[in-house]
Design a protein around this motif. Structure first.
Motif, PDB file in Angstrom:
ATOM      1  N   ILE A   1       0.838  -1.195   0.000  1.00 58.25           N
ATOM      2  CA  ILE A   1       0.000   0.000   0.000  1.00 58.25           C
ATOM      3  C   ILE A   1       0.873   1.245   0.000  1.00 58.25           C
ATOM      4  CG2 ILE A   1      -1.891   1.194   1.171  1.00 58.25           C
ATOM      5  CD1 ILE A   1      -2.077  -1.564   2.820  1.00 58.25           C
ATOM      6  N   GLY A   2       0.656   2.130  -0.953  1.00 60.91           N
ATOM      7  CA  GLY A   2       1.296   3.432  -0.950  1.00 60.91           C
ATOM      8  C   GLY A   2       0.342   4.419  -0.308  1.00 60.91           C
ATOM      9  N   VAL A   3       0.752   5.076   0.758  1.00 63.94           N
ATOM     10  CA  VAL A   3      -0.183   5.898   1.515  1.00 63.94           C
ATOM     11  C   VAL A   3       0.429   7.244   1.884  1.00 63.94           C
ATOM     12  CG1 VAL A   3       0.510   4.804   3.678  1.00 63.94           C
ATOM     13  CG2 VAL A   3      -1.705   5.936   3.550  1.00 63.94           C
ATOM     14  N   ALA A   4      -0.388   8.275   1.821  1.00 60.22           N
ATOM     15  CA  ALA A   4       0.049   9.617   2.219  1.00 60.22           C
ATOM     16  C   ALA A   4       0.172   9.682   3.738  1.00 60.22           C
ATOM     17  CB  ALA A   4      -0.949  10.661   1.724  1.00 60.22           C
ATOM     18  N   PRO A   5       1.161  10.410   4.263  1.00 63.10           N
ATOM     19  CA  PRO A   5       1.344  10.502   5.718  1.00 63.10           C
ATOM     20  C   PRO A   5       0.094  10.954   6.458  1.00 63.10           C
ATOM     21  CG  PRO A   5       3.256  11.387   4.589  1.00 63.10           C
ATOM     22  CD  PRO A   5       2.234  11.112   3.530  1.00 63.10           C
ATOM     23  N   GLN A   6      -0.671  11.886   5.877  1.00 59.10           N
ATOM     24  CA  GLN A   6      -1.883  12.377   6.531  1.00 59.10           C
ATOM     25  C   GLN A   6      -2.859  11.239   6.805  1.00 59.10           C
ATOM     26  OE1 GLN A   6      -5.414  14.926   4.794  1.00 59.10           O
ATOM     27  NE2 GLN A   6      -3.729  16.315   5.277  1.00 59.10           N
ATOM     28  N   ILE A   7      -2.971  10.308   5.853  1.00 59.05           N
ATOM     29  CA  ILE A   7      -3.870   9.159   6.010  1.00 59.05           C
ATOM     30  C   ILE A   7      -3.248   8.121   6.938  1.00 59.05           C
ATOM     31  CG2 ILE A   7      -5.095   7.337   4.774  1.00 59.05           C
ATOM     32  CD1 ILE A   7      -4.942   9.175   2.270  1.00 59.05           C
ATOM     33  N   ALA A   8      -1.929   7.937   6.814  1.00 54.43           N
ATOM     34  CA  ALA A   8      -1.234   6.964   7.658  1.00 54.43           C
ATOM     35  C   ALA A   8      -1.353   7.320   9.131  1.00 54.43           C
ATOM     36  CB  ALA A   8       0.236   6.885   7.257  1.00 54.43           C
TER      37      ALA A   8
ATOM     38  N   SER B   1      -3.882   8.862  10.503  1.00 50.11           N
ATOM     39  CA  SER B   1      -5.278   9.009  10.943  1.00 50.11           C
ATOM     40  C   SER B   1      -6.066   7.711  10.771  1.00 50.11           C
ATOM     41  CB  SER B   1      -5.945  10.171  10.200  1.00 50.11           C
ATOM     42  OG  SER B   1      -5.810  10.026   8.795  1.00 50.11           O
ATOM     43  N   THR B   2      -6.520   7.416   9.570  1.00 51.44           N
ATOM     44  CA  THR B   2      -7.433   6.285   9.376  1.00 51.44           C
ATOM     45  C   THR B   2      -6.745   4.957   9.073  1.00 51.44           C
ATOM     46  OG1 THR B   2      -7.646   6.950   7.066  1.00 51.44           O
ATOM     47  CG2 THR B   2      -9.352   7.709   8.593  1.00 51.44           C
ATOM     48  N   LEU B   3      -5.503   4.983   8.620  1.00 50.21           N
ATOM     49  CA  LEU B   3      -4.849   3.738   8.198  1.00 50.21           C
ATOM     50  C   LEU B   3      -4.776   2.676   9.291  1.00 50.21           C
ATOM     51  CD1 LEU B   3      -3.478   2.237   5.875  1.00 50.21           C
ATOM     52  CD2 LEU B   3      -1.289   3.161   6.666  1.00 50.21           C
ATOM     53  N   PRO B   4      -4.417   3.005  10.536  1.00 49.34           N
ATOM     54  CA  PRO B   4      -4.355   1.946  11.563  1.00 49.34           C
ATOM     55  C   PRO B   4      -5.672   1.179  11.705  1.00 49.34           C
ATOM     56  CG  PRO B   4      -3.252   3.907  12.351  1.00 49.34           C
ATOM     57  CD  PRO B   4      -3.932   4.293  11.067  1.00 49.34           C
ATOM     58  N   ALA B   5      -6.806   1.894  11.686  1.00 45.39           N
ATOM     59  CA  ALA B   5      -8.109   1.226  11.796  1.00 45.39           C
ATOM     60  C   ALA B   5      -8.381   0.353  10.577  1.00 45.39           C
ATOM     61  CB  ALA B   5      -9.216   2.265  11.954  1.00 45.39           C
ATOM     62  N   ILE B   6      -7.975   0.834   9.400  1.00 48.83           N
ATOM     63  CA  ILE B   6      -8.159   0.055   8.170  1.00 48.83           C
ATOM     64  C   ILE B   6      -7.359  -1.235   8.221  1.00 48.83           C
ATOM     65  CG2 ILE B   6      -7.690   0.038   5.682  1.00 48.83           C
ATOM     66  CD1 ILE B   6      -8.277   3.079   5.707  1.00 48.83           C
ATOM     67  N   ILE B   7      -6.094  -1.117   8.596  1.00 45.04           N
ATOM     68  CA  ILE B   7      -5.231  -2.299   8.648  1.00 45.04           C
ATOM     69  C   ILE B   7      -5.727  -3.299   9.690  1.00 45.04           C
ATOM     70  CG2 ILE B   7      -2.926  -3.088   9.331  1.00 45.04           C
ATOM     71  CD1 ILE B   7      -1.760  -0.730   7.879  1.00 45.04           C
ATOM     72  N   GLU B   8      -6.139  -2.797  10.854  1.00 41.76           N
ATOM     73  CA  GLU B   8      -6.620  -3.693  11.909  1.00 41.76           C
ATOM     74  C   GLU B   8      -7.809  -4.522  11.433  1.00 41.76           C
ATOM     75  OE1 GLU B   8      -8.027  -3.531  16.608  1.00 41.76           O
ATOM     76  OE2 GLU B   8      -8.019  -1.698  15.393  1.00 41.76           O
ATOM     77  N   ARG B   9      -8.763  -3.861  10.794  1.00 41.13           N
ATOM     78  CA  ARG B   9      -9.940  -4.601  10.326  1.00 41.13           C
ATOM     79  C   ARG B   9      -9.605  -5.529   9.174  1.00 41.13           C
ATOM     80  NH1 ARG B   9     -15.673  -1.670   9.350  1.00 41.13           N
ATOM     81  NH2 ARG B   9     -15.130  -1.071  11.487  1.00 41.13           N
ATOM     82  N   PHE B  10      -8.740  -5.079   8.268  1.00 39.90           N
ATOM     83  CA  PHE B  10      -8.378  -5.930   7.124  1.00 39.90           C
ATOM     84  C   PHE B  10      -7.662  -7.189   7.594  1.00 39.90           C
ATOM     85  CE2 PHE B  10      -5.693  -7.256   3.557  1.00 39.90           C
ATOM     86  CZ  PHE B  10      -6.635  -7.321   2.536  1.00 39.90           C
TER      87      PHE B  10
ATOM     88  N   SER C   1       2.232  -4.628   3.437  1.00 39.61           N
ATOM     89  CA  SER C   1       3.403  -3.771   3.614  1.00 39.61           C
ATOM     90  C   SER C   1       2.996  -2.358   3.207  1.00 39.61           C
ATOM     91  CB  SER C   1       4.595  -4.252   2.771  1.00 39.61           C
ATOM     92  OG  SER C   1       4.281  -4.260   1.400  1.00 39.61           O
ATOM     93  N   VAL C   2       3.563  -1.366   3.885  1.00 35.86           N
ATOM     94  CA  VAL C   2       3.151   0.029   3.700  1.00 35.86           C
ATOM     95  C   VAL C   2       4.336   0.869   3.268  1.00 35.86           C
ATOM     96  CG1 VAL C   2       2.204   2.068   4.833  1.00 35.86           C
ATOM     97  CG2 VAL C   2       1.316  -0.205   5.421  1.00 35.86           C
ATOM     98  N   GLU C   3       4.129   1.678   2.224  1.00 39.72           N
ATOM     99  CA  GLU C   3       5.130   2.629   1.758  1.00 39.72           C
ATOM    100  C   GLU C   3       4.575   4.039   1.953  1.00 39.72           C
ATOM    101  OE1 GLU C   3       8.151   2.094   0.528  1.00 39.72           O
ATOM    102  OE2 GLU C   3       8.088  -0.087   0.406  1.00 39.72           O
TER     103      GLU C   3
ATOM    104  N   ALA D   1       5.087  -0.140  -8.357  1.00 40.44           N
ATOM    105  CA  ALA D   1       5.901  -0.113  -7.144  1.00 40.44           C
ATOM    106  C   ALA D   1       5.057  -0.425  -5.917  1.00 40.44           C
ATOM    107  CB  ALA D   1       6.577   1.251  -6.991  1.00 40.44           C
ATOM    108  N   VAL D   2       3.771  -0.071  -5.973  1.00 40.51           N
ATOM    109  CA  VAL D   2       2.806  -0.438  -4.936  1.00 40.51           C
ATOM    110  C   VAL D   2       1.569  -0.994  -5.630  1.00 40.51           C
ATOM    111  CG1 VAL D   2       3.636   1.289  -3.296  1.00 40.51           C
ATOM    112  CG2 VAL D   2       1.768   1.873  -4.854  1.00 40.51           C
ATOM    113  N   ASP D   3       0.807  -1.811  -4.903  1.00 40.33           N
ATOM    114  CA  ASP D   3      -0.388  -2.421  -5.496  1.00 40.33           C
ATOM    115  C   ASP D   3      -1.569  -1.455  -5.495  1.00 40.33           C
ATOM    116  OD1 ASP D   3       0.786  -5.038  -5.924  1.00 40.33           O
ATOM    117  OD2 ASP D   3       0.738  -5.262  -3.747  1.00 40.33           O
ATOM    118  N   ILE D   4      -1.723  -0.724  -4.400  1.00 46.65           N
ATOM    119  CA  ILE D   4      -2.824   0.219  -4.280  1.00 46.65           C
ATOM    120  C   ILE D   4      -2.327   1.482  -3.595  1.00 46.65           C
ATOM    121  CG2 ILE D   4      -4.678  -1.479  -4.248  1.00 46.65           C
ATOM    122  CD1 ILE D   4      -4.652  -1.419  -1.265  1.00 46.65           C
TER     123      ILE D   4
END
Length: 286
Positions: free
Chosen positions: A95-102, A104-113, A123-125, A140-143
Motif C-alpha cells: 500500500i502506498g499511503v500519504a502521511p496524513q492518512i497513515a 489518521s485512518t490507516l491503523p483502523a483500516i489495517i486492523e480490520r483488514f 506492507s506500507v510505503e 511499485a505499490v499495489d494500491i
C-alpha cells in the motif's frame, strides 16, 4: 558462483571503495577482496579498474552490476515469499499511503483488514500524495491511498469527502473564528488540493497571512504550540481533538470546501477489492 559474492560486489560497486563495502557488509576488507577475486575468476574478466588504493567499476563491471542486482533481488524475493508462506501468508499487498492518512485512518483500516484477511501480508510505503499515482502506475505499490488524483491511467475511487474544520489552540477556543483568521498565521500543507478554494474565501477578509508546511503532523504541532491555525479534515484531527489539545470550528463561510480521499489501483484483484471494501466501511463510519 555464490550469492554472497554478488552482495559484496554490489556493495563495492556502489561505493567503489573496498573498505566502505566491508563496513556496510560487516565483513573484513580482505574478505571483500577475496569475494571480488572469486567472482572475477568465475566470470573470467576483471570488473574493476585498480589504481593504487582506489578502484573504479569498468565497462563490464557496470554491465554485470545490473545483472547482479536483478539476481540478488530475485533471491531475496524468493526467500521472503517462502518465509511468508511458512508463516501462514498466502499473498502480499503493498500500500502506498500519504502521511496524513497513515497518521489518521490507516491503523483502523489495517486492523480490520487483518481480522478479515489474516493470510494476506501487508506492507506500507509512505509517499507524498503527488507520488502515489505514479507508484501505482509503475507497479511499485499495489494500491494507493491519496489526497490527490493521478494524471496516470489508474482506477480512482473516492473514499471520503470531508468538510474542513478550522483548528485553533485550545486557549483560543472562545475567540471568534473569523477574527482568528485575520489575526493568526494560517498554516497550510503544500499538497492541500483545497487550499485554492480556501484562499478564495480568505481574500474576502481585510487581511490574512499564511505559512506553508510539508507535513500535517507538523501543522497540528504548530497549532498546539500556538504558532498558527489551520484548516484540516475531521479524520486528521480526531485524536488530538478527543485529547482536548485543540479546538475545532465548522466555519460557515468554508462549509462548501471538502477534502477528498482517493483509492488508486491499476488492476482489479480480489485482494485490492477486499481492501477497498474495508476502506469504504471505515470512512463511512467516521
Amino acid at each position: 558462483m555464490e550469492i554472497e559474492w554478488l552482495r559484496t560486489f554490489i556493495a563495492a560497486a556502489q561505493t567503489e571503495n573496498f573498505r566502505q563495502a566491508a563496513e556496510s557488509r560487516f565483513i573484513t576488507q580482505s574478505t571483500v577482496s577475496k569475494h571480488i577475486q572469486h567472482l572475477e575468476k568465475a566470470l573470467q574478466t576483471s570488473l574493476f579498474e585498480r589504481h593504487s588504493k582506489h578502484v573504479k567499476l569498468n565497462y563490464l563491471g557496470t554491465h554485470f552490476l545490473r545483472q547482479a542486482e536483478k539476481i540478488v533481488a530475485t533471491v531475496d524475493e524468493a526467500v521472503q515469499s517462502t518465509q511468508s508462506l511458512k508463516s501462514g501468508f498466502t499473498s502480499q499487498l503493498t500500500i502506498g499511503v500519504a502521511p496524513q492518512i497513515a497518521n489518521s485512518t490507516l491503523p483502523a483500516i489495517i486492523e480490520r483488514f487483518q481480522q478479515q484477511k489474516p493470510a494476506i501480508q501487508l506492507s506500507v510505503e509512505l509517499l507524498k500524495s503527488n507520488e502515489i499515482g505514479e507508484a501505482v502506475y509503475a507497479g511499485a505499490v499495489d494500491i494507493g491511498l491519496s489526497k490527490l488524483t493521478s494524471t496516470r491511467d489508474v482506477q480512482t475511487k473516492i473514499l471520503a469527502k470531508e468538510p474542513l474544520q478550522l483548528i485553533v489552540p485550545i486557549g483560543k477556543k472562545n475567540i471568534d473564528p473569523m477574527m482568528l483568521l485575520q489575526q493568526e498565521t494560517i498554516l497550510t500543507h503544500e499538497y492541500s488540493p483545497y487550499w485554492q478554494e480556501v484562499q478564495q474565501v480568505l481574500q474576502q477578509l481585510p487581511s490574512y497571512k499564511s505559512m506553508q508546511l510539508n507535513q500535517t503532523e507538523v501543522i497540528k504541532n504548530f497549532v498546539k504550540q500556538g504558532l498558527g491555525i489551520a484548516f484540516l479534515p475531521q479524520s486528521v484531527i480526531e485524536s488530538v481533538y478527543h485529547e482536548q489539545l485543540l479546538h475545532s470550528y465548522s466555519v460557515k463561510a468554508f462549509s462548501h470546501i471538502v477534502s477528498n480521499t482517493y483509492f488508486l489501483s491499476k488492476y482489479v484483484t480480489a485482494n485490492s477489492e477486499a481492501f477497498l471494501a474495508v476502506c469504504t466501511a471505515i470512512y463511512k463510519n467516521r
